[in-house]
Write a protein that holds these residues in place. Sequence first.
Motif, PDB file in Angstrom:
ATOM      1  N   ASP A   1      12.970  -0.946  -1.069  1.00 45.17           N
ATOM      2  CA  ASP A   1      12.310  -2.227  -1.333  1.00 45.17           C
ATOM      3  C   ASP A   1      10.980  -2.263  -0.600  1.00 45.17           C
ATOM      4  O   ASP A   1      10.926  -2.058   0.618  1.00 45.17           O
ATOM      5  CB  ASP A   1      13.173  -3.397  -0.863  1.00 45.17           C
ATOM      6  CG  ASP A   1      14.452  -3.545  -1.669  1.00 45.17           C
ATOM      7  OD1 ASP A   1      14.516  -2.997  -2.787  1.00 45.17           O
ATOM      8  OD2 ASP A   1      15.377  -4.217  -1.182  1.00 45.17           O
ATOM      9  N   VAL A   2       9.909  -2.542  -1.366  1.00 43.66           N
ATOM     10  CA  VAL A   2       8.561  -2.605  -0.814  1.00 43.66           C
ATOM     11  C   VAL A   2       8.037  -4.031  -1.009  1.00 43.66           C
ATOM     12  O   VAL A   2       8.046  -4.546  -2.128  1.00 43.66           O
ATOM     13  CB  VAL A   2       7.631  -1.594  -1.527  1.00 43.66           C
ATOM     14  CG1 VAL A   2       6.229  -1.653  -0.946  1.00 43.66           C
ATOM     15  CG2 VAL A   2       8.197  -0.176  -1.439  1.00 43.66           C
ATOM     16  N   ASP A   3       7.605  -4.668   0.084  1.00 43.07           N
ATOM     17  CA  ASP A   3       7.057  -6.021   0.005  1.00 43.07           C
ATOM     18  C   ASP A   3       5.826  -6.008  -0.904  1.00 43.07           C
ATOM     19  O   ASP A   3       4.882  -5.250  -0.660  1.00 43.07           O
ATOM     20  CB  ASP A   3       6.683  -6.501   1.409  1.00 43.07           C
ATOM     21  CG  ASP A   3       6.240  -7.947   1.438  1.00 43.07           C
ATOM     22  OD1 ASP A   3       5.201  -8.250   0.809  1.00 43.07           O
ATOM     23  OD2 ASP A   3       6.910  -8.758   2.080  1.00 43.07           O
ATOM     24  N   ALA A   4       5.841  -6.828  -1.950  1.00 45.23           N
ATOM     25  CA  ALA A   4       4.748  -6.843  -2.930  1.00 45.23           C
ATOM     26  C   ALA A   4       3.473  -7.467  -2.364  1.00 45.23           C
ATOM     27  O   ALA A   4       2.400  -7.268  -2.916  1.00 45.23           O
ATOM     28  CB  ALA A   4       5.183  -7.580  -4.193  1.00 45.23           C
ATOM     29  N   GLY A   5       3.578  -8.193  -1.272  1.00 45.31           N
ATOM     30  CA  GLY A   5       2.406  -8.798  -0.656  1.00 45.31           C
ATOM     31  C   GLY A   5       1.727  -7.898   0.354  1.00 45.31           C
ATOM     32  O   GLY A   5       0.513  -7.740   0.358  1.00 45.31           O
ATOM     33  N   SER A   6       2.529  -7.264   1.206  1.00 43.95           N
ATOM     34  CA  SER A   6       1.964  -6.472   2.301  1.00 43.95           C
ATOM     35  C   SER A   6       2.061  -4.963   2.102  1.00 43.95           C
ATOM     36  O   SER A   6       1.355  -4.211   2.761  1.00 43.95           O
ATOM     37  CB  SER A   6       2.675  -6.829   3.614  1.00 43.95           C
ATOM     38  OG  SER A   6       4.013  -6.348   3.593  1.00 43.95           O
ATOM     39  N   GLY A   7       2.989  -4.515   1.258  1.00 45.26           N
ATOM     40  CA  GLY A   7       3.203  -3.081   1.071  1.00 45.26           C
ATOM     41  C   GLY A   7       4.163  -2.482   2.085  1.00 45.26           C
ATOM     42  O   GLY A   7       4.425  -1.283   2.072  1.00 45.26           O
ATOM     43  N   ALA A   8       4.717  -3.317   2.963  1.00 48.98           N
ATOM     44  CA  ALA A   8       5.646  -2.835   3.981  1.00 48.98           C
ATOM     45  C   ALA A   8       6.987  -2.467   3.363  1.00 48.98           C
ATOM     46  O   ALA A   8       7.447  -3.116   2.418  1.00 48.98           O
ATOM     47  CB  ALA A   8       5.853  -3.904   5.049  1.00 48.98           C
TER      48      ALA A   8
ATOM     49  N   GLN B   1      11.094  -2.987  -6.237  1.00 47.63           N
ATOM     50  CA  GLN B   1      12.324  -2.226  -6.022  1.00 47.63           C
ATOM     51  C   GLN B   1      12.106  -0.859  -6.668  1.00 47.63           C
ATOM     52  O   GLN B   1      11.963  -0.750  -7.884  1.00 47.63           O
ATOM     53  CB  GLN B   1      13.510  -2.946  -6.641  1.00 47.63           C
ATOM     54  CG  GLN B   1      13.745  -4.297  -5.981  1.00 47.63           C
ATOM     55  CD  GLN B   1      14.725  -5.150  -6.753  1.00 47.63           C
ATOM     56  OE1 GLN B   1      14.618  -5.285  -7.958  1.00 47.63           O
ATOM     57  NE2 GLN B   1      15.664  -5.721  -6.038  1.00 47.63           N
ATOM     58  N   VAL B   2      12.048   0.163  -5.830  1.00 45.92           N
ATOM     59  CA  VAL B   2      11.747   1.511  -6.287  1.00 45.92           C
ATOM     60  C   VAL B   2      13.005   2.363  -6.164  1.00 45.92           C
ATOM     61  O   VAL B   2      13.629   2.406  -5.097  1.00 45.92           O
ATOM     62  CB  VAL B   2      10.598   2.133  -5.455  1.00 45.92           C
ATOM     63  CG1 VAL B   2      10.239   3.509  -5.977  1.00 45.92           C
ATOM     64  CG2 VAL B   2       9.365   1.219  -5.451  1.00 45.92           C
ATOM     65  N   LEU B   3      13.380   3.013  -7.252  1.00 40.11           N
ATOM     66  CA  LEU B   3      14.525   3.930  -7.242  1.00 40.11           C
ATOM     67  C   LEU B   3      14.000   5.346  -7.098  1.00 40.11           C
ATOM     68  O   LEU B   3      13.145   5.784  -7.873  1.00 40.11           O
ATOM     69  CB  LEU B   3      15.329   3.812  -8.536  1.00 40.11           C
ATOM     70  CG  LEU B   3      16.016   2.491  -8.784  1.00 40.11           C
ATOM     71  CD1 LEU B   3      16.734   2.532 -10.128  1.00 40.11           C
ATOM     72  CD2 LEU B   3      17.007   2.178  -7.679  1.00 40.11           C
ATOM     73  N   LEU B   4      14.518   6.056  -6.106  1.00 36.80           N
ATOM     74  CA  LEU B   4      14.162   7.447  -5.888  1.00 36.80           C
ATOM     75  C   LEU B   4      15.373   8.318  -6.194  1.00 36.80           C
ATOM     76  O   LEU B   4      16.497   7.963  -5.851  1.00 36.80           O
ATOM     77  CB  LEU B   4      13.739   7.677  -4.434  1.00 36.80           C
ATOM     78  CG  LEU B   4      12.558   6.870  -3.923  1.00 36.80           C
ATOM     79  CD1 LEU B   4      12.284   7.230  -2.461  1.00 36.80           C
ATOM     80  CD2 LEU B   4      11.322   7.116  -4.767  1.00 36.80           C
TER      81      LEU B   4
END
Length: 67
Positions: free
Chosen positions: A48-55, A35-38
């Motif tokens: 939200d970035v999938d930690a497995g695929s990077g999607a 979970q990235v806050l910009l």
Amino acid sequence: MVTRDYAQKAALATDPDARVSGVHLGHKVGRRVWQVLLTEDGSVRDVDVDAGSGAILQAEGRLRDAH
């Protein structure tokens, strides 16, 4: 699993003018998610970035005033 740095870069690709103000590894709907806050122009956005695929799973619009 994708790295924290990769997740930050992926999130910034959705809003290149923003800066990363926070990163947290958690779970959503049975998935490990970065979970990235910009922050940009006083607003905060969650990506939200999938930690497995990077999607990118979800990129919320401008959510709240950062102040």
